[in-house]
Scaffold this motif. Structure first.
Motif, PDB file in Angstrom:
ATOM      1  N   VAL A   1     -80.003  36.378  15.606  1.00 26.36           N
ATOM      2  CA  VAL A   1     -80.032  36.023  17.026  1.00 26.36           C
ATOM      3  C   VAL A   1     -79.693  37.209  17.919  1.00 26.36           C
ATOM      4  O   VAL A   1     -79.817  37.124  19.125  1.00 26.36           O
ATOM      5  CB  VAL A   1     -79.077  34.846  17.341  1.00 26.36           C
ATOM      6  N   ASN A   2     -79.266  38.305  17.331  1.00 28.08           N
ATOM      7  CA  ASN A   2     -78.893  39.487  18.097  1.00 28.08           C
ATOM      8  C   ASN A   2     -79.866  40.625  17.849  1.00 28.08           C
ATOM      9  O   ASN A   2     -80.491  40.707  16.793  1.00 28.08           O
ATOM     10  CB  ASN A   2     -77.481  39.953  17.727  1.00 28.08           C
ATOM     11  N   ALA A   3     -79.950  41.480  18.837  1.00 24.52           N
ATOM     12  CA  ALA A   3     -80.742  42.697  18.727  1.00 24.52           C
ATOM     13  C   ALA A   3     -79.992  43.763  19.517  1.00 24.52           C
ATOM     14  O   ALA A   3     -79.158  43.440  20.364  1.00 24.52           O
ATOM     15  CB  ALA A   3     -82.140  42.480  19.301  1.00 24.52           C
ATOM     16  N   PRO A   4     -80.259  45.024  19.248  1.00 22.86           N
ATOM     17  CA  PRO A   4     -79.576  46.087  19.990  1.00 22.86           C
ATOM     18  C   PRO A   4     -79.815  45.936  21.491  1.00 22.86           C
ATOM     19  O   PRO A   4     -80.933  45.634  21.928  1.00 22.86           O
ATOM     20  CB  PRO A   4     -80.211  47.365  19.460  1.00 22.86           C
ATOM     21  N   SER A   5     -78.786  46.174  22.279  1.00 19.95           N
ATOM     22  CA  SER A   5     -78.911  46.028  23.727  1.00 19.95           C
ATOM     23  C   SER A   5     -79.952  46.995  24.292  1.00 19.95           C
ATOM     24  O   SER A   5     -80.603  46.682  25.293  1.00 19.95           O
ATOM     25  CB  SER A   5     -77.556  46.223  24.418  1.00 19.95           C
ATOM     26  N   TYR A   6     -80.140  48.156  23.657  1.00 23.05           N
ATOM     27  CA  TYR A   6     -81.145  49.094  24.157  1.00 23.05           C
ATOM     28  C   TYR A   6     -82.531  48.470  24.110  1.00 23.05           C
ATOM     29  O   TYR A   6     -83.356  48.708  24.995  1.00 23.05           O
ATOM     30  CB  TYR A   6     -81.111  50.402  23.358  1.00 23.05           C
ATOM     31  N   VAL A   7     -82.785  47.668  23.078  1.00 21.85           N
ATOM     32  CA  VAL A   7     -84.077  46.994  22.967  1.00 21.85           C
ATOM     33  C   VAL A   7     -84.148  45.842  23.965  1.00 21.85           C
ATOM     34  O   VAL A   7     -85.095  45.745  24.747  1.00 21.85           O
ATOM     35  CB  VAL A   7     -84.328  46.488  21.525  1.00 21.85           C
ATOM     36  N   THR A   8     -83.146  44.962  23.955  1.00 22.33           N
ATOM     37  CA  THR A   8     -83.196  43.794  24.837  1.00 22.33           C
ATOM     38  C   THR A   8     -83.213  44.188  26.312  1.00 22.33           C
ATOM     39  O   THR A   8     -83.864  43.524  27.121  1.00 22.33           O
ATOM     40  CB  THR A   8     -82.040  42.814  24.558  1.00 22.33           C
ATOM     41  N   ASN A   9     -82.521  45.259  26.672  1.00 23.09           N
ATOM     42  CA  ASN A   9     -82.488  45.695  28.073  1.00 23.09           C
ATOM     43  C   ASN A   9     -83.794  46.332  28.528  1.00 23.09           C
ATOM     44  O   ASN A   9     -84.076  46.381  29.723  1.00 23.09           O
ATOM     45  CB  ASN A   9     -81.347  46.685  28.308  1.00 23.09           C
ATOM     46  N   ASN A  10     -84.590  46.838  27.595  1.00 24.00           N
ATOM     47  CA  ASN A  10     -85.826  47.528  27.958  1.00 24.00           C
ATOM     48  C   ASN A  10     -87.092  46.760  27.629  1.00 24.00           C
ATOM     49  O   ASN A  10     -88.175  47.130  28.095  1.00 24.00           O
ATOM     50  CB  ASN A  10     -85.872  48.908  27.284  1.00 24.00           C
ATOM     51  N   ALA A  11     -86.983  45.705  26.838  1.00 23.78           N
ATOM     52  CA  ALA A  11     -88.169  44.924  26.464  1.00 23.78           C
ATOM     53  C   ALA A  11     -88.637  44.067  27.633  1.00 23.78           C
ATOM     54  O   ALA A  11     -87.828  43.499  28.368  1.00 23.78           O
ATOM     55  CB  ALA A  11     -87.857  44.045  25.262  1.00 23.78           C
ATOM     56  N   ASP A  12     -89.932  43.985  27.800  1.00 26.40           N
ATOM     57  CA  ASP A  12     -90.509  43.073  28.791  1.00 26.40           C
ATOM     58  C   ASP A  12     -90.370  41.638  28.321  1.00 26.40           C
ATOM     59  O   ASP A  12     -90.298  40.717  29.133  1.00 26.40           O
ATOM     60  CB  ASP A  12     -91.982  43.417  29.027  1.00 26.40           C
ATOM     61  N   GLU A  13     -90.331  41.481  27.004  1.00 24.59           N
ATOM     62  CA  GLU A  13     -90.156  40.152  26.413  1.00 24.59           C
ATOM     63  C   GLU A  13     -89.590  40.313  25.013  1.00 24.59           C
ATOM     64  O   GLU A  13     -89.908  41.273  24.322  1.00 24.59           O
ATOM     65  CB  GLU A  13     -91.508  39.424  26.367  1.00 24.59           C
ATOM     66  N   MET A  14     -88.748  39.355  24.624  1.00 27.69           N
ATOM     67  CA  MET A  14     -88.198  39.300  23.264  1.00 27.69           C
ATOM     68  C   MET A  14     -88.681  38.000  22.635  1.00 27.69           C
ATOM     69  O   MET A  14     -88.657  36.958  23.290  1.00 27.69           O
ATOM     70  CB  MET A  14     -86.665  39.308  23.286  1.00 27.69           C
ATOM     71  N   VAL A  15     -89.132  38.081  21.382  1.00 30.37           N
ATOM     72  CA  VAL A  15     -89.593  36.884  20.673  1.00 30.37           C
ATOM     73  C   VAL A  15     -88.981  36.834  19.283  1.00 30.37           C
ATOM     74  O   VAL A  15     -88.495  37.837  18.759  1.00 30.37           O
ATOM     75  CB  VAL A  15     -91.137  36.825  20.567  1.00 30.37           C
ATOM     76  N   ARG A  16     -89.022  35.648  18.706  1.00 33.34           N
ATOM     77  CA  ARG A  16     -88.562  35.445  17.326  1.00 33.34           C
ATOM     78  C   ARG A  16     -89.677  35.835  16.363  1.00 33.34           C
ATOM     79  O   ARG A  16     -90.825  35.997  16.726  1.00 33.34           O
ATOM     80  CB  ARG A  16     -88.171  33.980  17.111  1.00 33.34           C
ATOM     81  N   TRP A  17     -89.307  35.928  15.107  1.00 28.81           N
ATOM     82  CA  TRP A  17     -90.209  36.328  14.028  1.00 28.81           C
ATOM     83  C   TRP A  17     -91.123  35.142  13.707  1.00 28.81           C
ATOM     84  O   TRP A  17     -90.892  34.397  12.768  1.00 28.81           O
ATOM     85  CB  TRP A  17     -89.365  36.720  12.818  1.00 28.81           C
TER      86      TRP A  17
END
Length: 139
Positions: free
Chosen positions: A110-126
């Motif tokens: 359920v977690n991902a690095p903040s650098y990814v989450t802060n810069n992603a236009d969208e986050m999705v599950r696998w």
């Protein structure tokens, strides 16, 4: 059968965690009514031959050349991404080039690095449908 649009993808990943990369490309290969061109640099097709010395500047240029023709950058965001300078460069370069960034949470996490989450236009599950739908939305 109607012609399928070829989405141009750059998949940011760490070779050390190549199984996730292979899982993702297999998932995309198996997706219904989805076609893509992969501009990534998997371990089997590195940016330059093994043993060839490259400077950091040359490596950055090679990565930029891979990102440039893509339409979207996909980041397999395992916690290792927090420690990879090259993955951060790929995110930064994608932003600089105006490419949307799709982050994928690691399988079962359920977690991902903040650098990814802060810069992603969208986050999705696998999940195949989530990933393919997000690519279509962002491109």
């Amino acid at each position: 059968m109607p012609y399928l649009y070829d989405y141009r993808l750059f998949i940011s990943h760490a070779w050390k965690y190549g199984d996730n990369y292979k899982r993702l490309t297999q998932l995309l290969d198996d997706a219904n009514y989805f076609s893509y061109i992969n501009y990534s640099a998997p371990k089997e097709k590195p940016l330059f031959p093994a043993g060839t010395p490259k400077t950091s500047s040359q490596i950055r240029d090679l990565i930029s050349n891979k990102i440039r023709p893509s339409q979207i950058t996909i980041v397999i965001s395992g916690m290792y991404a927090a420690y990879s300078d090259w993955m951060q460069y790929e995110i930064d370069e994608s932003i600089r080039m105006g490419k949307p960034i799709l982050g994928i949470y690691p399988w079962g996490q359920v977690n991902a690095p903040s650098y990814v989450t802060n810069n992603a236009d969208e986050m999705v599950r696998w999940n195949t449908d989530s990933i393919v739908s997000a690519i279509r939305r962002l491109v």
